[in-house]
Design a protein around this motif. Structure first.
Motif, PDB file in Angstrom:
ATOM      1  N   LYS A 107       0.850  -1.192   0.000  1.00  0.00           N
ATOM      2  CA  LYS A 107       0.000   0.000   0.000  1.00  0.00           C
ATOM      3  C   LYS A 107       0.884   1.239   0.000  1.00  0.00           C
ATOM      4  N   SER A 108       0.670   2.100  -0.967  1.00  0.00           N
ATOM      5  CA  SER A 108       1.509   3.288  -1.098  1.00  0.00           C
ATOM      6  C   SER A 108       1.168   4.344  -0.055  1.00  0.00           C
ATOM      7  N   GLU A 109      -0.120   4.645   0.090  1.00  0.00           N
ATOM      8  CA  GLU A 109      -0.537   5.685   1.033  1.00  0.00           C
ATOM      9  C   GLU A 109      -1.245   5.026   2.210  1.00  0.00           C
ATOM     10  N   GLY A 110      -0.442   4.274   2.946  1.00  0.00           N
ATOM     11  CA  GLY A 110      -0.958   3.522   4.075  1.00  0.00           C
ATOM     12  C   GLY A 110      -1.202   4.394   5.291  1.00  0.00           C
ATOM     13  N   GLU A 111      -1.743   3.783   6.339  1.00  0.00           N
ATOM     14  CA  GLU A 111      -2.027   4.482   7.587  1.00  0.00           C
ATOM     15  C   GLU A 111      -0.728   5.070   8.128  1.00  0.00           C
ATOM     16  N   ALA A 112      -0.655   6.397   8.158  1.00  0.00           N
ATOM     17  CA  ALA A 112       0.621   7.090   8.305  1.00  0.00           C
ATOM     18  C   ALA A 112       1.338   6.797   9.618  1.00  0.00           C
ATOM     19  N   ALA A 113       0.590   6.590  10.698  1.00  0.00           N
ATOM     20  CA  ALA A 113       1.217   6.337  11.996  1.00  0.00           C
ATOM     21  C   ALA A 113       1.664   4.895  12.163  1.00  0.00           C
ATOM     22  N   VAL A 114       1.300   4.045  11.193  1.00  0.00           N
ATOM     23  CA  VAL A 114       1.494   2.601  11.355  1.00  0.00           C
ATOM     24  C   VAL A 114       2.427   2.011  10.311  1.00  0.00           C
ATOM     25  N   LEU A 115       2.462   2.603   9.119  1.00  0.00           N
ATOM     26  CA  LEU A 115       3.076   1.940   7.970  1.00  0.00           C
ATOM     27  C   LEU A 115       4.078   2.825   7.241  1.00  0.00           C
ATOM     28  N   LYS A 116       5.041   2.187   6.627  1.00  0.00           N
ATOM     29  CA  LYS A 116       5.947   2.858   5.708  1.00  0.00           C
ATOM     30  C   LYS A 116       5.174   3.240   4.449  1.00  0.00           C
ATOM     31  N   ARG A 117       5.260   4.493   4.067  1.00  0.00           N
ATOM     32  CA  ARG A 117       4.591   4.978   2.871  1.00  0.00           C
ATOM     33  C   ARG A 117       5.599   5.190   1.754  1.00  0.00           C
ATOM     34  N   GLY A 118       5.140   5.160   0.516  1.00  0.00           N
ATOM     35  CA  GLY A 118       6.016   5.359  -0.640  1.00  0.00           C
ATOM     36  C   GLY A 118       5.248   5.089  -1.915  1.00  0.00           C
ATOM     37  N   TRP A 119       5.893   5.307  -3.047  1.00  0.00           N
ATOM     38  CA  TRP A 119       5.228   5.082  -4.326  1.00  0.00           C
ATOM     39  C   TRP A 119       5.611   3.699  -4.832  1.00  0.00           C
ATOM     40  N   PHE A 120       4.756   2.720  -4.547  1.00  0.00           N
ATOM     41  CA  PHE A 120       5.047   1.323  -4.832  1.00  0.00           C
ATOM     42  C   PHE A 120       4.329   0.862  -6.105  1.00  0.00           C
ATOM     43  N   ASP A 121       4.814  -0.255  -6.652  1.00  0.00           N
ATOM     44  CA  ASP A 121       4.224  -0.830  -7.863  1.00  0.00           C
ATOM     45  C   ASP A 121       2.848  -1.430  -7.573  1.00  0.00           C
ATOM     46  N   SER A 122       2.088  -1.678  -8.657  1.00  0.00           N
ATOM     47  CA  SER A 122       0.701  -2.123  -8.506  1.00  0.00           C
ATOM     48  C   SER A 122       0.348  -3.358  -9.320  1.00  0.00           C
ATOM     49  N   ILE A 123       1.310  -3.940 -10.014  1.00  0.00           N
ATOM     50  CA  ILE A 123       1.031  -5.060 -10.927  1.00  0.00           C
ATOM     51  C   ILE A 123       1.655  -6.350 -10.411  1.00  0.00           C
ATOM     52  N   ILE A 124       0.861  -7.424 -10.425  1.00  0.00           N
ATOM     53  CA  ILE A 124       1.366  -8.771 -10.159  1.00  0.00           C
ATOM     54  C   ILE A 124       1.144  -9.600 -11.417  1.00  0.00           C
ATOM     55  N   SER A 125       2.215 -10.137 -11.980  1.00  0.00           N
ATOM     56  CA  SER A 125       2.130 -10.942 -13.201  1.00  0.00           C
ATOM     57  C   SER A 125       1.865 -12.397 -12.844  1.00  0.00           C
TER      58      SER A 125
END
Length: 295
Positions: A107-125
């Motif tokens: 999850k890119s824009e995860g729960e800010a106090a709980v998770l590492k945020r970032g611009w992650f990929d979205s495709i699973i082949s």
């Protein structure tokens, strides 16, 4: 492809207990081709640092369980879980069969106090094509669209742990239909929205306080959006099934965004509540995170 989404009871707690609960539901399915679970299905959705004690170690336990379920029930499976890797916590989703983990989306824009945020990929082949996965809030943000707009996809999956006002069911359903149908029409592939049901647990920040005061809970509303095929009746209230053809497709039309948001929403709420909450959450996360916190 026989697609099943599982609308899990989030109030069932404990990873061993939840795995038993989930497997009992899987065992009731007739010839599944793919089973899709909600956000953080393994530990139950939690939006506070209380969730950290349920985190997997680089996805090892979740991957092993997913492959075991896939082998035992001869199916692909998508699983949401909380993960700990290189000193950070992530909200993740994997797709597996009996032999292989085909990919993991964070999850890119995860729960800010709980998770590492970032611009992650979205495709699973996978062997049946690319699966585009956006976990909860990411499904309504332009980053996900930018990740997949020029890709061939066969299936789009939106795992959620999304609370809403149960007294305003029509509004929640209308919103879900809007963004899910936007992707279904743009890509001409099935879209799976799978949410949990259960009470809203503690969520830090102004937004969490507002949700709790308004009596928000997770209402499910899971649905498979597909233009062809037929529903599969399972007799289980947690199970939504659909038998439909899938094939790799390229985007047929654009999706309109309002800046970075698919849902226009309330500008003042975003500026006065959401953005300050995110900034405070990120600061809280950085103050509490440590590579030594995971036992």
């Amino acid at each position: 492809m026989r697609i099943f989404a599982m609308e899990l009871n989030n109030d069932i707690k404990g990873i061993p207990q939840r795995k038993v609960y989930i497997e009992n539901l899987i065992a009731s399915l007739e010839s599944p081709d793919i089973i899709l679970l909600p956000e953080m299905a393994i530990c139950s959705y939690m939006a506070s640092q209380e969730a950290w004690k349920y985190a997997d170690d680089c996805g090892k336990a979740t991957s092993a369980w997913a492959k075991e379920m896939a082998q035992k029930y001869r199916t692909y499976i998508g699983v949401g879980y909380l993960d700990f890797e290189n000193g950070d916590y992530y909200n993740r989703y994997l797709i597996a069969d009996s032999e292989k983990i085909y990919g993991v989306v964070s999850k890119s824009e995860g729960e800010a106090a709980v998770l590492k945020r970032g611009w992650f990929d979205s495709i699973i082949s996978t062997p049946f094509g690319n699966v585009a996965v956006a976990i909860c809030y990411d499904a309504k943000r332009k980053h996900f669209y930018n990740n997949i707009k020029d890709e061939e996809v066969s299936l789009i999956v939106f795992p959620h742990g999304c609370p809403a006002d149960s007294r305003k069911a029509d509004r929640e359903i209308k919103t879900n239909n809007f963004f899910c149908e936007a992707y279904a029409k743009a890509f001409d592939v099935p879209v799976v929205y799978v949410n949990s049901v259960g009470k809203l647990e503690f969520m830090p920040g102004k937004m969490g306080h507002m949700m709790a005061k308004a009596g928000f809970c997770m209402n499910g509303r899971s649905k498979i959006y597909a233009d062809n095929g037929v529903p599969i009746l399972s007799g289980k209230q947690e199970v939504i099934g659909y038998d439909t053809e899938i094939a790799p497709q390229r985007r047929k039309k654009d999706i309109q965004f309002y800046g970075n948001d698919l849902i226009k929403g309330n500008y003042l709420f975003r500026k006065l509540i959401l953005e300050p909450d995110v900034k405070a959450g990120i600061k809280c996360y950085r103050n509490h995170i440590s590579p030594n916190m995971k036992n």
